[in-house]
Motif scaffolding. Structure first.
Motif, PDB file in Angstrom:
ATOM      1  N   ASP A  49      32.462  47.531  46.302  1.00  0.00           N
ATOM      2  CA  ASP A  49      33.107  46.236  46.422  1.00  0.00           C
ATOM      3  C   ASP A  49      32.137  45.154  46.870  1.00  0.00           C
ATOM      4  OD1 ASP A  49      32.804  46.310  49.224  1.00  0.00           O
ATOM      5  OD2 ASP A  49      34.930  46.515  49.638  1.00  0.00           O
ATOM      6  N   MET A  50      32.632  43.923  46.834  1.00  0.00           N
ATOM      7  CA  MET A  50      31.988  42.772  47.456  1.00  0.00           C
ATOM      8  C   MET A  50      32.941  42.357  48.562  1.00  0.00           C
ATOM      9  SD  MET A  50      30.865  40.531  44.097  1.00  0.00           S
ATOM     10  CE  MET A  50      31.253  39.071  44.995  1.00  0.00           C
ATOM     11  N   THR A  51      32.441  42.263  49.781  1.00  0.00           N
ATOM     12  CA  THR A  51      33.298  41.927  50.907  1.00  0.00           C
ATOM     13  C   THR A  51      32.741  40.722  51.652  1.00  0.00           C
ATOM     14  OG1 THR A  51      33.965  44.228  51.172  1.00  0.00           O
ATOM     15  CG2 THR A  51      34.367  42.782  53.024  1.00  0.00           C
ATOM     16  N   PHE A  52      33.604  39.734  51.853  1.00  0.00           N
ATOM     17  CA  PHE A  52      33.285  38.544  52.624  1.00  0.00           C
ATOM     18  C   PHE A  52      33.797  38.745  54.043  1.00  0.00           C
ATOM     19  CE2 PHE A  52      34.719  34.605  54.515  1.00  0.00           C
ATOM     20  CZ  PHE A  52      33.688  33.716  54.273  1.00  0.00           C
TER      21      PHE A  52
ATOM     22  N   GLY B  88      48.564  50.124  51.410  1.00  0.00           N
ATOM     23  CA  GLY B  88      48.291  49.681  50.052  1.00  0.00           C
ATOM     24  C   GLY B  88      47.098  50.413  49.486  1.00  0.00           C
ATOM     25  N   SER B  89      47.085  50.565  48.171  1.00  0.00           N
ATOM     26  CA  SER B  89      45.945  51.143  47.462  1.00  0.00           C
ATOM     27  C   SER B  89      45.383  50.070  46.553  1.00  0.00           C
ATOM     28  CB  SER B  89      46.372  52.355  46.633  1.00  0.00           C
ATOM     29  OG  SER B  89      46.803  53.401  47.478  1.00  0.00           O
ATOM     30  N   TYR B  90      44.062  49.990  46.508  1.00  0.00           N
ATOM     31  CA  TYR B  90      43.391  48.949  45.744  1.00  0.00           C
ATOM     32  C   TYR B  90      42.377  49.599  44.812  1.00  0.00           C
ATOM     33  CZ  TYR B  90      45.556  46.233  49.392  1.00  0.00           C
ATOM     34  OH  TYR B  90      46.479  45.697  50.251  1.00  0.00           O
ATOM     35  N   TYR B  91      42.347  49.106  43.563  1.00  0.00           N
ATOM     36  CA  TYR B  91      41.529  49.667  42.504  1.00  0.00           C
ATOM     37  C   TYR B  91      40.680  48.564  41.866  1.00  0.00           C
ATOM     38  CZ  TYR B  91      44.996  53.394  42.900  1.00  0.00           C
ATOM     39  OH  TYR B  91      45.815  54.390  43.377  1.00  0.00           O
ATOM     40  N   LYS B  92      39.792  48.961  40.963  1.00  0.00           N
ATOM     41  CA  LYS B  92      38.906  48.023  40.278  1.00  0.00           C
ATOM     42  C   LYS B  92      39.679  46.786  39.817  1.00  0.00           C
ATOM     43  CE  LYS B  92      35.566  47.798  36.516  1.00  0.00           C
ATOM     44  NZ  LYS B  92      34.847  48.598  35.520  1.00  0.00           N
ATOM     45  N   GLY B  93      39.178  45.621  40.201  1.00  0.00           N
ATOM     46  CA  GLY B  93      39.808  44.353  39.838  1.00  0.00           C
ATOM     47  C   GLY B  93      40.757  43.816  40.891  1.00  0.00           C
ATOM     48  N   ASP B  94      41.174  44.655  41.841  1.00  0.00           N
ATOM     49  CA  ASP B  94      42.069  44.205  42.914  1.00  0.00           C
ATOM     50  C   ASP B  94      41.262  43.501  44.003  1.00  0.00           C
ATOM     51  OD1 ASP B  94      44.297  45.364  41.694  1.00  0.00           O
ATOM     52  OD2 ASP B  94      44.207  47.183  42.923  1.00  0.00           O
ATOM     53  N   ARG B  95      41.979  42.744  44.814  1.00  0.00           N
ATOM     54  CA  ARG B  95      41.380  42.142  45.998  1.00  0.00           C
ATOM     55  C   ARG B  95      42.337  42.314  47.159  1.00  0.00           C
ATOM     56  NH1 ARG B  95      42.889  38.366  42.424  1.00  0.00           N
ATOM     57  NH2 ARG B  95      44.409  36.846  43.103  1.00  0.00           N
ATOM     58  N   TYR B  96      41.772  42.289  48.360  1.00  0.00           N
ATOM     59  CA  TYR B  96      42.607  42.389  49.555  1.00  0.00           C
ATOM     60  C   TYR B  96      42.125  41.380  50.587  1.00  0.00           C
ATOM     61  CZ  TYR B  96      38.696  45.146  51.355  1.00  0.00           C
ATOM     62  OH  TYR B  96      37.454  45.557  51.747  1.00  0.00           O
TER      63      TYR B  96
ATOM     64  N   GLY C  37      38.055  41.389  50.383  1.00  0.00           N
ATOM     65  CA  GLY C  37      37.337  42.343  49.550  1.00  0.00           C
ATOM     66  C   GLY C  37      37.751  42.240  48.101  1.00  0.00           C
ATOM     67  N   ILE C  38      36.779  42.388  47.209  1.00  0.00           N
ATOM     68  CA  ILE C  38      37.022  42.441  45.771  1.00  0.00           C
ATOM     69  C   ILE C  38      36.513  43.797  45.297  1.00  0.00           C
ATOM     70  CG2 ILE C  38      36.530  41.411  43.520  1.00  0.00           C
ATOM     71  CD1 ILE C  38      35.929  38.777  45.117  1.00  0.00           C
ATOM     72  N   VAL C  39      37.416  44.620  44.781  1.00  0.00           N
ATOM     73  CA  VAL C  39      37.072  45.984  44.372  1.00  0.00           C
ATOM     74  C   VAL C  39      36.380  45.947  43.008  1.00  0.00           C
ATOM     75  CG1 VAL C  39      37.956  48.295  43.919  1.00  0.00           C
ATOM     76  CG2 VAL C  39      39.056  46.875  45.659  1.00  0.00           C
ATOM     77  N   LEU C  40      35.183  46.524  42.963  1.00  0.00           N
ATOM     78  CA  LEU C  40      34.401  46.570  41.725  1.00  0.00           C
ATOM     79  C   LEU C  40      34.530  47.900  41.009  1.00  0.00           C
ATOM     80  CD1 LEU C  40      31.180  44.879  43.107  1.00  0.00           C
ATOM     81  CD2 LEU C  40      33.056  43.805  41.836  1.00  0.00           C
ATOM     82  N   GLU C  41      34.685  48.981  41.771  1.00  0.00           N
ATOM     83  CA  GLU C  41      34.823  50.331  41.211  1.00  0.00           C
ATOM     84  C   GLU C  41      35.647  51.171  42.175  1.00  0.00           C
ATOM     85  OE1 GLU C  41      33.719  51.429  38.305  1.00  0.00           O
ATOM     86  OE2 GLU C  41      32.430  49.735  37.789  1.00  0.00           O
TER      87      GLU C  41
END
Length: 114
Positions: free
Chosen positions: A97-100, A71-79, A55-59
């Motif tokens: 987000d965009m998730t593959f 873990g916490s993920y915010y705009k610009g982070d990826r997991y 996942g790539i966090v967009l907002e």
């Protein structure tokens, strides 16, 4: 909630994801899916597992517990969630987000497009 995805993504089929408050667009391949998701409500994710997910966090913000690690993920982070690893978490209203998904049939297309 303001739509963050541009027209080419909004023109993709909507993904049939049984979660209240989500808008999701599906890019389908023979080997995988990419889902563009936007949430206007908080969502609790019960523990589950499936094929690999990136996942790539967009907002906004998402809290994840991946294989017992919080873990916490915010705009610009990826997991990254490896295949078969149990995970759960909380998605907060305003998250996008965009998730593959490394599987071609994680989600299906909604039958009726709104």
């Amino acid at each position: 909630m303001k739509q963050i995805f541009p027209e080419p993504i909004q023109n993709l089929p909507e993904a049939d994801i049984p979660v209240e408050g989500i808008t999701a667009y599906l890019s389908q391949s023979e080997t995988h899916q990419i889902v563009f998701m936007q949430f206007d409500k908080d969502v609790d994710l019960p523990e589950h597992s499936h094929a690999a997910q990136i996942g790539i966090v967009l907002e906004g913000k998402i809290d994840l517990i991946i294989d017992g690690e919080k873990g916490s993920y915010y705009k610009g982070d990826r997991y990254y969630i490896p295949e078969g690893i149990k995970h759960s978490g909380k998605i907060y209203a305003g998250y996008a987000d965009m998730t593959f998904f490394n599987e071609p049939d994680r989600y299906s297309k909604k039958q009726d497009r709104a």
